[in-house]
Design a protein around this motif. Structure first.
Motif, PDB file in Angstrom:
ATOM      1  N   ALA A  51      32.537  44.123  44.618  1.00 21.80           N
ATOM      2  CA  ALA A  51      32.888  45.322  45.378  1.00 21.80           C
ATOM      3  C   ALA A  51      32.260  46.550  44.718  1.00 21.80           C
ATOM      4  CB  ALA A  51      34.407  45.480  45.450  1.00 21.80           C
ATOM      5  N   THR A  52      31.641  47.395  45.519  1.00 21.55           N
ATOM      6  CA  THR A  52      30.920  48.560  45.002  1.00 21.55           C
ATOM      7  C   THR A  52      31.795  49.471  44.143  1.00 21.55           C
ATOM      8  OG1 THR A  52      29.371  48.463  46.843  1.00 21.55           O
ATOM      9  CG2 THR A  52      29.498  50.543  45.647  1.00 21.55           C
ATOM     10  N   PRO A  53      33.015  49.837  44.594  1.00 19.15           N
ATOM     11  CA  PRO A  53      33.831  50.707  43.727  1.00 19.15           C
ATOM     12  C   PRO A  53      34.187  50.044  42.399  1.00 19.15           C
ATOM     13  CG  PRO A  53      34.703  50.689  45.967  1.00 19.15           C
ATOM     14  CD  PRO A  53      33.661  49.619  45.893  1.00 19.15           C
ATOM     15  N   LEU A  54      34.402  48.727  42.414  1.00 21.43           N
ATOM     16  CA  LEU A  54      34.712  48.014  41.175  1.00 21.43           C
ATOM     17  C   LEU A  54      33.523  48.054  40.228  1.00 21.43           C
ATOM     18  CD1 LEU A  54      36.506  46.260  39.410  1.00 21.43           C
ATOM     19  CD2 LEU A  54      35.792  44.283  40.773  1.00 21.43           C
ATOM     20  N   LEU A  55      32.336  47.838  40.767  1.00 22.96           N
ATOM     21  CA  LEU A  55      31.132  47.902  39.942  1.00 22.96           C
ATOM     22  C   LEU A  55      30.956  49.287  39.331  1.00 22.96           C
ATOM     23  CD1 LEU A  55      28.587  46.590  38.821  1.00 22.96           C
ATOM     24  CD2 LEU A  55      27.427  47.236  40.952  1.00 22.96           C
ATOM     25  N   LYS A  56      31.221  50.321  40.109  1.00 24.98           N
ATOM     26  CA  LYS A  56      31.091  51.694  39.596  1.00 24.98           C
ATOM     27  C   LYS A  56      32.068  51.949  38.455  1.00 24.98           C
ATOM     28  CE  LYS A  56      29.183  53.811  43.739  1.00 24.98           C
ATOM     29  NZ  LYS A  56      29.373  54.819  44.787  1.00 24.98           N
ATOM     30  N   VAL A  57      33.302  51.453  38.603  1.00 26.27           N
ATOM     31  CA  VAL A  57      34.292  51.613  37.532  1.00 26.27           C
ATOM     32  C   VAL A  57      33.834  50.869  36.279  1.00 26.27           C
ATOM     33  CG1 VAL A  57      36.648  51.040  36.806  1.00 26.27           C
ATOM     34  CG2 VAL A  57      36.248  52.060  39.060  1.00 26.27           C
ATOM     35  N   LEU A  58      33.353  49.645  36.451  1.00 29.67           N
ATOM     36  CA  LEU A  58      32.887  48.866  35.307  1.00 29.67           C
ATOM     37  C   LEU A  58      31.701  49.534  34.615  1.00 29.67           C
ATOM     38  CD1 LEU A  58      33.158  45.280  36.795  1.00 29.67           C
ATOM     39  CD2 LEU A  58      34.536  46.222  34.918  1.00 29.67           C
ATOM     40  N   LYS A  59      30.747  50.021  35.401  1.00 27.85           N
ATOM     41  CA  LYS A  59      29.598  50.714  34.810  1.00 27.85           C
ATOM     42  C   LYS A  59      30.033  51.978  34.079  1.00 27.85           C
ATOM     43  CE  LYS A  59      25.721  49.299  37.707  1.00 27.85           C
ATOM     44  NZ  LYS A  59      24.711  49.799  38.666  1.00 27.85           N
TER      45      LYS A  59
ATOM     46  N   ASP B 163      30.067  52.873  25.387  1.00 26.55           N
ATOM     47  CA  ASP B 163      28.738  52.762  24.794  1.00 26.55           C
ATOM     48  C   ASP B 163      28.343  51.302  24.585  1.00 26.55           C
ATOM     49  OD1 ASP B 163      26.313  53.769  23.859  1.00 26.55           O
ATOM     50  OD2 ASP B 163      27.019  53.830  21.785  1.00 26.55           O
ATOM     51  N   MET B 164      28.460  50.519  25.669  1.00 23.23           N
ATOM     52  CA  MET B 164      28.077  49.117  25.630  1.00 23.23           C
ATOM     53  C   MET B 164      27.429  48.743  26.953  1.00 23.23           C
ATOM     54  SD  MET B 164      32.000  47.565  25.881  1.00 23.23           S
ATOM     55  CE  MET B 164      31.602  46.229  24.861  1.00 23.23           C
ATOM     56  N   THR B 165      26.782  47.600  26.980  1.00 20.93           N
ATOM     57  CA  THR B 165      26.170  47.162  28.227  1.00 20.93           C
ATOM     58  C   THR B 165      27.246  46.626  29.166  1.00 20.93           C
ATOM     59  OG1 THR B 165      25.806  44.867  27.549  1.00 20.93           O
ATOM     60  CG2 THR B 165      24.072  46.484  26.978  1.00 20.93           C
ATOM     61  N   LEU B 166      26.916  46.610  30.445  1.00 20.95           N
ATOM     62  CA  LEU B 166      27.829  46.040  31.429  1.00 20.95           C
ATOM     63  C   LEU B 166      28.088  44.570  31.119  1.00 20.95           C
ATOM     64  CD1 LEU B 166      29.458  46.273  34.036  1.00 20.95           C
ATOM     65  CD2 LEU B 166      27.336  45.847  35.293  1.00 20.95           C
TER      66      LEU B 166
END
Length: 86
Positions: A19-27, A34-37
């Protein structure tokens, strides 16, 4: 291969639908920490597999701020819906 706390780990590039909003929160959270996704997701999953809470109270407060900013309304209950129900 990557040496991860003394263990050699193979990593695989993957494409997943999320889900796009979930991805945005995770990013946003990955950037905040200060870590990679990928590192963030591995940490969440490994903690979950062991029944441990992956985030401190402070980090959960930051997550709530990102949820509000990016309009993430999904909850854990929503994760149990199948494609037919969604």
């Amino acid at each position: 291969k990557l040496c991860y706390q003394g263990n050699m780990v193979d990593r695989t590039q993957t494409g997943v639908r999320i889900a796009t909003p979930l991805l945005k929160v995770l990013k946003g959270l990955a950037e905040y920490k200060d870590m990679t996704l990928g590192d963030l997701l591995e940490g969440i999953v490994l903690h979950s597999f062991e029944g441990e809470q992956p985030f401190s109270e402070e980090t959960r407060e930051v997550i709530e701020q990102f949820r509000s900013i990016y309009g993430l309304e999904l909850t854990a209950k929503d994760s149990h819906m199948t494609g037919a129900e969604a």
